[in-house]
Design an enzyme around this catalytic site. Structure first.
Site, PDB file in Angstrom:
ATOM      1  CB  ALA A 195      -0.903  -0.001   1.235  1.00  0.00           C
ATOM      2  CG  MET A 196       2.422   4.971  -2.292  1.00  0.00           C
ATOM      3  SD  MET A 196       3.913   5.147  -1.259  1.00  0.00           S
ATOM      4  CE  MET A 196       3.981   6.939  -1.106  1.00  0.00           C
ATOM      5  CD  GLU A 197       3.307   6.823   2.557  1.00  0.00           C
ATOM      6  OE1 GLU A 197       3.108   5.620   2.309  1.00  0.00           O
ATOM      7  OE2 GLU A 197       4.423   7.261   2.907  1.00  0.00           O
ATOM      8  CG  ASN A 198      -0.079   7.516  -3.769  1.00  0.00           C
ATOM      9  OD1 ASN A 198       1.133   7.566  -3.918  1.00  0.00           O
ATOM     10  ND2 ASN A 198      -0.808   6.451  -4.077  1.00  0.00           N
ATOM     11  CD  GLU A 208      -0.036   2.827   3.586  1.00  0.00           C
ATOM     12  OE1 GLU A 208       0.482   3.920   3.277  1.00  0.00           O
ATOM     13  OE2 GLU A 208       0.635   1.786   3.746  1.00  0.00           O
TER      14      GLU A 208
HETATM   15 ZN   LIG Z   1       4.232   3.402   5.549  1.00  0.00          ZN
END
Ligand SMILES: [Zn+2]
Length: 890
Positions: free
Chosen positions: A310-313, A346
């Site tokens: 997962a990526m917190e864009n 996130e």
């Molecule tokens: Zn992280």
């Protein structure tokens, strides 16, 4: 970021009036923060700091075929002193023109030269210097849409439409750490914050998502449209996001923030649990941080493949769909825990990471450690019954395993080159980072700690920081010298073991406490000391925290009953009691977290040669009535570690029988069938036991797993135990079962279930079937290249066919490397060699890495080589005793 290493909803239209309010809110935020100056001096990085971006306007047009895209970047920059050229990041981009417009006067044409290794472009005028001042830089360019989740990429997935499987493509971005430069030329280092206005030209029917809300959508000729997004807040490039595809959406709101979860078509109903969690989490964080979420909307995208974590864009968080969706038709507590935990991680980054950003990658630990800690704390708050602290203790133990080895690094570690930034996304950064933050919170107190975080957020919103900034605010809040305490934990590698010797003097306990550095296999490691908050607990509930420094100390307790150290388990250190205290404490009443920690410490002491394996096995064997799933998960891991050190088949068989006996006890209690009143941990424990018993060859478990697999059409396998059942079935698969597992993998449209089928296929014990699976992964495009490579290199470890997996990997190395991403290549040989316990294999791994990859790949190989050597040393020292123990207890 979490790197890899998880019914249709009607579209609800939002009322127009609320949009207006949000626009005012954004305008107010921008007005307040437009002048936040980046603190550039002294920050590492490749790019010169005398040209600074202020604003990017980016227009992205994917070409038909989705292999390439056209881009136009208009960047407002400030040149702070006259320079001969402008250097910025660009990777795999081809420029067609670059032009500089001063506020007044003629445009200046710039010639571009590229440095592919450094991923930079230098833009120079025909002659003379570029004078200090404000300019607008316009670059027209084109770039590649890749197949790996690095930069702008495409992912293919299957969707079921009117009963048939259809192939679909989604476009997505993954920028962290250094891939934004593949979508647009720019200052791709976190300290260069700027505002962004993105637009994308796409087919009319597609959904487009970016960090900010859509500002407008303009119809174009040929069934196309241009979607433009509102201007962003000042942010780092690694947070930029763009997603394009056929999607469904679930909408809601919390505290005036619009929430959206986008999924592949037909899956929005599976986003309900995540939406409910998001509302709780965002509201809680708005309060905790004392600063509201900064954007008018928060979208989350369930990407059906590509990205594995997962990526917190900012405002557009991406997850592999298996980490965000929960199918209400298949209720699974484990999946709900996973979704909640990852979403909390996130979303915590939206403040800690996005609003306040590390100046450089050497402070990544603070982002990741904090988000990981915040996720645990949030789960404990909303779901105390989930035992998040015990999950976190298992994670901490893994970090402590790595942190006690020769190849460890301080959590705050120099990253000289951003090409090396991925090296620090490891369990030390996440796990030790979390553990240290928790230790600090317990030490200063929850409220004081939160107060320090609030001061830090207020002071540094929309700017970049280093760890020292946080310590300063925590020191102000607590009145203590946090910097002095923290420095040794963040700047030194490793951690201590606290040695506790208890004696009885005139009816009172006297404890002698001393520390030394704890290592597993590194006797020559520099001797270091720490400032250690040690919480002691007496048998009558009395507790005391003392700060143990270099000098040994004594502590007295009223009675001679055993005193526990690291009570509450918040400390990041091992405890070694004198032999008698160890036995008395093990036999006393402890809560599950302390039982877990006692076993974990004991097993680490075995690995380090400080405790005989039989002593550990005696402790582990004793808790016949142990019910805690985390304790059993630890035991299962420890038994597997020992079992894999045994070479002789008859000794392995004896140890397997021993495992079946030990794990059979709890399994008889939990059984196969869910009972109506059972707690949420029981199905998860059941799954772990089924898998471990199947691995150890328990005939009854294998038979039942097969029967459930064969009968799954008439009676679906319960979702929580299904991965375990499939793994057991995969391990003992014959040809026909192998074909059914392949068919399963090909027909499911849910990424989580696809992963389950792949995991089952990695267990294949039959060498011929394993070979066929490997060939299929290598020779076909059935799986995306990154997924194929990961399955291929992990087969040996999962199936126990270590030699077969290793031989296959090294025989086809060039083809495997051709499939892997540049970063993915680094893990291929380490993953395949990791299951060995023979020092000669460590050497082979290092030699092959040196011969085939550049020096940047060596760190991963060295970590694995060290792991192999550690196992070899435990094997030489302890295996006789372990097998004797097992044989003596049939
Ligand atoms: Zn992280």
């Amino acid at each position: 970021m979490i790197p890899s290493n998880a019914g249709r909803q009607a579209d609800v239209r939002r009322p127009a009036s609320s949009c207006v309010a949000k626009i005012f809110l954004v305008a107010a935020l921008l007005a307040a923060h437009a002048h936040a100056e980046p603190r550039l001096a002294g920050v590492p990085g490749k790019l010169p700091k005398d040209v600074v971006p202020r604003h990017y306007a980016l227009r992205i047009t994917p070409a038909a075929g989705l292999e390439r895209f056209e881009g136009r970047a208009i960047i407002d920059i400030e040149v702070t002193k006259a320079v001969p050229a402008i250097t910025l990041n660009a990777a795999e981009l081809a420029f067609s023109s670059a032009r500089l417009s001063p506020g007044s006067g003629e445009d200046i044409d710039l010639a571009a030269s590229f440095d592919a290794a450094r991923e930079t472009a230098t833009l120079a005028p025909a002659g003379g210097l570029i004078a200090a001042g404000a300019y607008r830089l316009q670059i027209d360019y084109s770039g590649r849409i890749g197949r790996h989740p690095q930069g702008f990429y495409q992912l293919r997935y299957k969707s079921r439409e009117e009963g048939r499987l259809a192939e679909k493509t989604m476009l997505a971005t993954q920028m962290e750490p250094v891939h934004a430069r593949k979508l647009f030329p720019g200052w791709d280092e976190p300290v260069f914050r700027a505002t962004f206005e993105l637009s994308a030209v796409v087919d009319e029917a597609l959904t487009v998502i970016s960090n900010m809300p859509e500002a407008n959508s303009t119809p174009l000729a040929g069934g196309r449209k241009e979607v433009a997004f509102a201007r962003s807040v000042p942010m780092s490039t690694y947070l930029v996001a763009l997603f394009i595809g056929e999607m469904d959406k679930l909408e809601d709101s919390v505290d005036g923030i619009r929430l959206g979860i986008y999924t592949a078509k037909g899956k929005a109903g599976q986003a309900r649990f995540a939406m409910q969690a998001t509302k709780q989490i965002v509201r809680y964080f708005n309060g905790y941080f004392g600063v509201r979420y900064a954007l008018p909307k928060l979208d989350q995208i369930a990407v059906p493949g590509g990205l594995s974590g997962a990526m917190e864009n900012w405002g557009a968080i991406a997850y592999n769909e298996s980490l965000l969706l929960h199918d209400p038709a298949e209720p699974s507590l484990r999946q709900r825990q996973r979704v909640f935990g990852i979403a909390a991680h996130e979303i915590a980054h939206q403040w800690f990471g996005n609003l306040v950003t590390m100046a450089w990658w050497d402070n990544l630990w603070l982002n990741e450690g904090f988000a990981t800690w915040m996720a645990t704390r949030t789960a404990e708050r909303f779901h105390p019954e989930w035992g998040a602290a015990k999950r976190s203790a298992l994670f901490k133990d893994r970090a402590m395993g790595e942190d006690a080895r020769r190849t460890t690094h301080p959590i705050q570690t120099p990253v000289e080159d951003d090409a090396r930034a991925m090296d620090v996304f490891d369990s030390i950064t996440y796990g030790k980072g979390e553990a240290f933050i928790r230790m600090l919170e317990v030490y200063v107190g929850e409220d004081v700690f939160r107060d320090g975080i609030r001061r830090y957020m207020r002071a540094h919103a929309f700017s970049n920081t280093t760890t020292a900034d946080l310590w300063r605010h925590l020191a102000e809040a607590s009145g203590r010298d946090i910097q002095a305490l923290a420095a040794r934990w963040t700047e030194q590698p490793g951690y201590p073991v606290v040695k506790v010797a208890q004696r009885c003097e005139r009816g009172k306990a006297v404890l002698a406490l001393a520390q030394e550095r704890f290592t597993l296999n590194d006797p020559a490691a520099p001797s270091l000391t720490w400032s250690i908050p040690v919480t002691l607990a007496g048998a009558h509930g009395e507790r005391r925290t003392l700060l143990l420094g270099e000098a040994p100390v004594e502590a007295r307790f009223e009675s001679c009953r055993p005193v526990r150290a690291n009570a509450g388990s918040a400390g990041y250190f091992r405890v070694q009691y004198d032999a008698q205290s160890q036995q008395r404490i093990a036999a006393s009443r402890l809560d599950a977290l302390e039982r877990l920690r006692l076993l974990q410490d004991a097993f680490a002491l075995v690995q380090a040669g400080r405790l005989d394996v039989a002593r550990y096995l005696a402790m582990m064997d004793a808790p016949g009535a142990e019910t805690d799933r985390s304790v059993w998960e630890h035991v299962i891991g420890a038994l597997r570690f020992l079992r894999e050190l045994i070479d002789a088949p008859e000794e392995r068989a004896a140890f397997d029988r021993y495992i079946v006996r030990v794990l059979g006890k709890p399994f008889r209690r939990v059984g196969w069938e869910a009972r109506p009143a059972e707690d949420g941990d029981t199905p998860i424990l059941r799954a772990a036991l089924i898998e471990a018993l199947g691995r150890a060859g328990d005939a009854a478990v294998i038979g039942e797993a097969r029967a459930r697999f064969l009968g799954r059409d008439s009676r679906p396998i319960e979702a929580t135990i299904r991965p375990a059942v499939l793994n057991v079935v995969g391990r003992y698969a014959d040809e026909k079962t192998f074909e059914s597992l392949l068919a399963l993998m090909r027909s499911v449209t849910n990424f989580g279930q696809k992963l389950e089928a792949q995991s089952a296929l990695r267990q294949l014990a039959d060498p011929q079937l394993a070979q066929r699976w490997l060939e299929l992964l290598l020779r076909t495009d059935e799986l995306p290249p990154g997924e194929a490579v990961s399955n291929l290199s992990r087969l040996g470890g999962d199936s126990g066919q270590v030699e077969l997996g290793w031989r296959f990997t090294i025989a086809h190395l060039p083809e495997i490397y051709a499939k892997a991403s540049p970063r993915g290549r680094v893990y291929v040989l380490p993953a395949a060699a990791g299951p060995f316990a023979d020092p000669a294999r460590a050497e082979e791994l290092l030699a092959l890495t040196r011969a085939n990859l550049d020096a940047g790949a060596l760190y991963e190989a060295e970590k694995t080589a060290d792991w192999i050597r550690l196992k070899a040393s435990v094997k030489a020292r302890e295996m006789r005793a372990a097998t004797d123990w097992a044989k003596a207890r049939p």
